[in-house]
Design a protein around this motif. Structure first.
Motif, mmCIF file in Angstrom:
data_model
loop_
_atom_site.group_PDB
_atom_site.id
_atom_site.type_symbol
_atom_site.label_atom_id
_atom_site.label_comp_id
_atom_site.label_asym_id
_atom_site.label_seq_id
_atom_site.Cartn_x
_atom_site.Cartn_y
_atom_site.Cartn_z
ATOM 1 N N THR A 63 0.803 -1.232 0.000
ATOM 2 C CA THR A 63 0.000 0.000 0.000
ATOM 3 C C THR A 63 0.835 1.280 0.000
ATOM 4 O O THR A 63 0.607 2.162 -0.834
ATOM 5 N N PRO A 64 1.805 1.438 0.897
ATOM 6 C CA PRO A 64 2.564 2.702 0.887
ATOM 7 C C PRO A 64 3.345 2.934 -0.391
ATOM 8 O O PRO A 64 3.717 4.067 -0.684
ATOM 9 N N TRP A 111 3.986 4.903 -6.720
ATOM 10 C CA TRP A 111 4.066 4.623 -8.156
ATOM 11 C C TRP A 111 2.959 5.307 -8.927
ATOM 12 O O TRP A 111 3.110 5.585 -10.110
ATOM 13 N N ARG A 112 1.849 5.629 -8.273
ATOM 14 C CA ARG A 112 0.824 6.391 -8.994
ATOM 15 C C ARG A 112 1.355 7.777 -9.344
ATOM 16 O O ARG A 112 1.124 8.273 -10.442
ATOM 17 N N GLU A 113 2.083 8.386 -8.398
ATOM 18 C CA GLU A 113 2.687 9.687 -8.695
ATOM 19 C C GLU A 113 3.659 9.572 -9.861
ATOM 20 O O GLU A 113 3.640 10.386 -10.783
ATOM 21 N N ALA A 145 3.431 11.302 -13.469
ATOM 22 C CA ALA A 145 4.493 12.157 -13.979
ATOM 23 C C ALA A 145 4.888 11.721 -15.384
ATOM 24 O O ALA A 145 5.052 12.535 -16.289
ATOM 25 N N LEU A 146 5.010 10.416 -15.550
ATOM 26 C CA LEU A 146 5.332 9.896 -16.873
ATOM 27 C C LEU A 146 4.252 10.282 -17.876
ATOM 28 O O LEU A 146 4.536 10.714 -18.991
ATOM 29 N N LEU A 164 14.014 4.249 -6.558
ATOM 30 C CA LEU A 164 12.974 3.218 -6.563
ATOM 31 C C LEU A 164 12.246 3.236 -7.903
ATOM 32 O O LEU A 164 11.854 4.298 -8.384
ATOM 33 N N GLU A 165 12.085 2.064 -8.479
ATOM 34 C CA GLU A 165 11.364 1.960 -9.748
ATOM 35 C C GLU A 165 9.982 1.373 -9.500
ATOM 36 O O GLU A 165 9.837 0.356 -8.832
ATOM 37 N N PRO A 166 8.962 1.991 -10.050
ATOM 38 C CA PRO A 166 7.595 1.616 -9.679
ATOM 39 C C PRO A 166 7.052 0.357 -10.366
ATOM 40 O O PRO A 166 6.199 -0.324 -9.798
ATOM 41 N N VAL A 167 7.540 0.033 -11.537
ATOM 42 C CA VAL A 167 6.862 -0.990 -12.338
ATOM 43 C C VAL A 167 6.779 -2.365 -11.663
ATOM 44 O O VAL A 167 5.692 -2.957 -11.601
ATOM 45 N N PRO A 168 7.905 -2.910 -11.157
ATOM 46 C CA PRO A 168 7.800 -4.292 -10.646
ATOM 47 C C PRO A 168 6.814 -4.424 -9.486
ATOM 48 O O PRO A 168 6.077 -5.421 -9.421
#
Lengths: 116, 116
Positions: free
Chosen positions: A93-94, A99-101, A105-106, B80-84
């Motif tokens: 959750t945290p 990753w939504r941010e 941004a992407l 930190l990379e969000p995808v995985p």
DNA sequence: ACTATAGGTAGGTTTAATCCTACATATCAA
DNA sequence: TTGATATGTAGGATTAAACCTACCTATAGT
């Protein structure tokens, strides 16, 4: 005395992630999710592996709390247990906000590239 | 030729879960999530471990795609990379329905126990 | 150019994960 | 009780994960 990995040692969270790192064990979880509780032999039939090896996989899943076992005659019915996976989701959750941010941004960057 | 575990071998999903099975590496992810991109040395300072050992942890995280690295002068900034992690959550999705049903069933049982 | 700083690679040690073949246990069926 | 079925445990082989001490590479500063 330096080394010390172990699926069996540390926290329950370590055990859950380590259990999930095997494609065999993830497939077992999927079979239980889609097919409901099943005896060990039915599960084992999906894998080209000696029965004792598969038994060990079941033990790892049990030790992680991901499945439970119930004697049913001379079979052992395995059942998917919901709690550990729900805890994994809580652990995530945290990171979700993070990753939504980043995804947003992407998206913005891509939008600006389209404009140009 | 029987054995064959490996964090480095199989699918990317295997690598992600195996990477997450270490408390050191989960803590690194948390530090990056809460503190933003940081050089390797700053991250390493949180752990009582030789630098080369910590370097290996970073390599496992990189190989899983969980972090990226960028040279910045003589430091290396980790991010930190969000995808995985987003993919882990997607993997969890089909289980979510399952455990909500089970939790709900448990709730019903508890409700009936209260009534009695 | 020389030194210090930041970080990784090389190579070795120990433990454990995964697989196997044999054997043990428990239940059902004749 | 004897035999067949279902599943796990014991013990051994091989590989790799996690740790260490040394060493190498690259950048920055003097």
């Amino acid at each position: 005395m330096p080394p010390r990995p172990s699926v069996v040692a540390e926290s329950i969270e370590d055990r859950v992630f380590a259990a999930l790192s095997s494609p065999v064990r993830r497939e077992v979880l999927r079979l239980l999710r889609d097919g409901g509780p099943q005896p060990a032999g039915v599960l084992a039939a999906h894998f080209a592996m000696a029965r004792p090896s598969f038994s060990e996989h079941l033990r790892v899943l049990r030790d992680a709390g991901l499945v439970s076992e119930r004697k049913e005659g001379r079979q052992r019915l395995y059942r998917l247990e919901p709690v550990p996976l729900a805890e994994v989701q809580e652990w995530l959750t945290p990171y979700e906000r993070f990753w939504r941010e980043r995804m947003a941004a992407l998206g913005d960057v891509l939008d600006r590239m389209e404009d140009a």
